[in-house]
Design an enzyme around this catalytic site. Structure first.
Site, PDB file in Angstrom:
ATOM      1  CB  CYS A  87     -25.332  -7.969   6.766  1.00 30.94           C
ATOM      2  SG  CYS A  87     -25.055  -9.581   6.004  1.00 30.94           S
ATOM      3  CB  CYS A 111     -24.682 -10.200   1.659  1.00 34.50           C
ATOM      4  SG  CYS A 111     -25.583 -11.150   2.893  1.00 34.50           S
ATOM      5  CB  SER A 112     -27.276  -6.204   1.760  1.00 40.49           C
ATOM      6  OG  SER A 112     -27.896  -7.143   0.909  1.00 40.49           O
ATOM      7  CB  CYS A 113     -28.733 -10.095   6.241  1.00 45.87           C
ATOM      8  SG  CYS A 113     -28.151 -11.464   5.236  1.00 45.87           S
TER       9      CYS A 113
END
Lengths: 204, 122
Positions: A104, A107-109
């Site tokens: 991602c 971000c950090s999905c």
């Protein structure tokens, strides 16, 4: 063995979290029992062992595998895994010719119901920047050396879909049970940043 | 703000909060269409990664209708649109030195894209 020293001050982020938590509880905005449950859920209940069970079933049950590739959300829910950050799932399959890698970049999905919370490196800027820019180098650093000609497919999950990689099943595992197979499946192999030990797609 | 109580935690996590919607704008693109990502640099929230802006790719699949974060994040409504998985070659994104067999798939909302009839990708 804890490295904690009783006379050492706590690190800044820990102090900040503690201050925020006590303020939120004091103002009645957060139920401390709910907070404990949330932490317990993602520390002890939900994690990559869930995804490993999905993978092992797909390896042993061809009709499950095709349901999983067609409608991942429903097929994963069949195993009892659903909800937050797994509302809309996509499963991508590694083959002899294709290696998939998930990132991602914004971000950090990450697909919580099947993999739990993301590892630190997954959230870090270097992985997020380099996975799309030079995926083969990143994979090599993870110990995945791809045979020439293998297509690398990077999935940047910046929208609302969450991705799980269906890794290749190692040779010589025909006699293993679904449960034994699940024990072989690593977290990184389901992100695409690794392969299941013993499986090909690497030239080791 | 509604407080989350302990006895609701399990149900709330299990239910999730999907951004998928059943009604919204009709799709402008279909699988196989060549598209170009608009070269826009909005000040507000967007899910259009910078490295694909202005780049050409092919619609690989249509994921269906999803809330548009660019408007929803600013309280301007859900405005559901189709989200597509758009496939880019490594060469298109990073230049001729990128390996031929690299592909990057990015999930992009309908309004981020324009048709690219003369595209040469793949």
């Amino acid at each position: 063995m804890s490295k904690h020293q009783h006379n050492a001050p706590l690190p800044d982020p820990v102090l900040r979290v503690k201050a925020l938590e006590s303020l939120l509880i004091e103002k009645g905005l957060v139920d401390p029992a709910a907070l404990d449950l949330l932490i317990d859920t993602y520390e002890n209940q939900v994690g990559p062992r869930n995804g490993a069970r999905v993978v092992a079933r797909a390896w042993t049950d061809p009709s499950y595998r095709s349901r999983l590739l067609r409608d991942a959300t429903a097929a994963i829910a069949e195993m009892g895994f659903e909800g937050r950050q797994g509302e809309d799932m996509v499963v991508v399959e590694n083959t002899e010719r294709v290696h998939n890698l998930v990132v991602c970049t914004l971000c950090s999905c990450y697909p919580w119901p099947v993999l739990g919370l993301p590892p630190v490196w997954y959230k870090a800027a270097p992985y997020r920047a380099r996975a799309v820019r030079e995926p083969r180098k990143v994979l090599a650093e993870f110990g995945v050396d791809l045979v020439d000609g293998v297509e690398v497919r990077v999935w940047d999950s910046t929208a609302e879909l969450r991705y799980l990689v269906l890794p290749r099943r190692p040779d010589g595992t025909e006699r293993l049970s679904e449960q034994e197979l699940a024990e072989l499946v690593t977290r990184d192999s389901m992100i695409g940043a690794g392969v299941v030990p013993g499986s090909k797609s690497t030239d080791t | 703000m509604k407080r989350l109580e302990a006895d609701q935690v399990d149900a709330v996590l299990r239910r999730g909060a999907t951004a998928r919607r059943s009604d919204g704008q009709p799709p402008r693109f279909a699988r196989g269409d060549r598209v170009r990502v608009l070269n826009l640099h909005p000040y507000g929230h967007t899910r259009m990664p910078r490295y694909v802006r202005g780049r050409c790719g092919v619609v690989d699949r249509d994921h269906g209708l999803f809330v548009l974060p660019d408007s929803n994040a600013h309280g301007l409504g859900e405005c559901p649109q189709h989200v597509y998985s758009v496939r880019f070659t490594g060469v298109e994104l990073w230049g001729p030195e990128a390996p031929d067999a690299d592909r990057v798939h990015v999930d992009l909302w309908d309004c981020y894209l324009t048709a690219e009839p003369d595209g040469t990708e793949e």
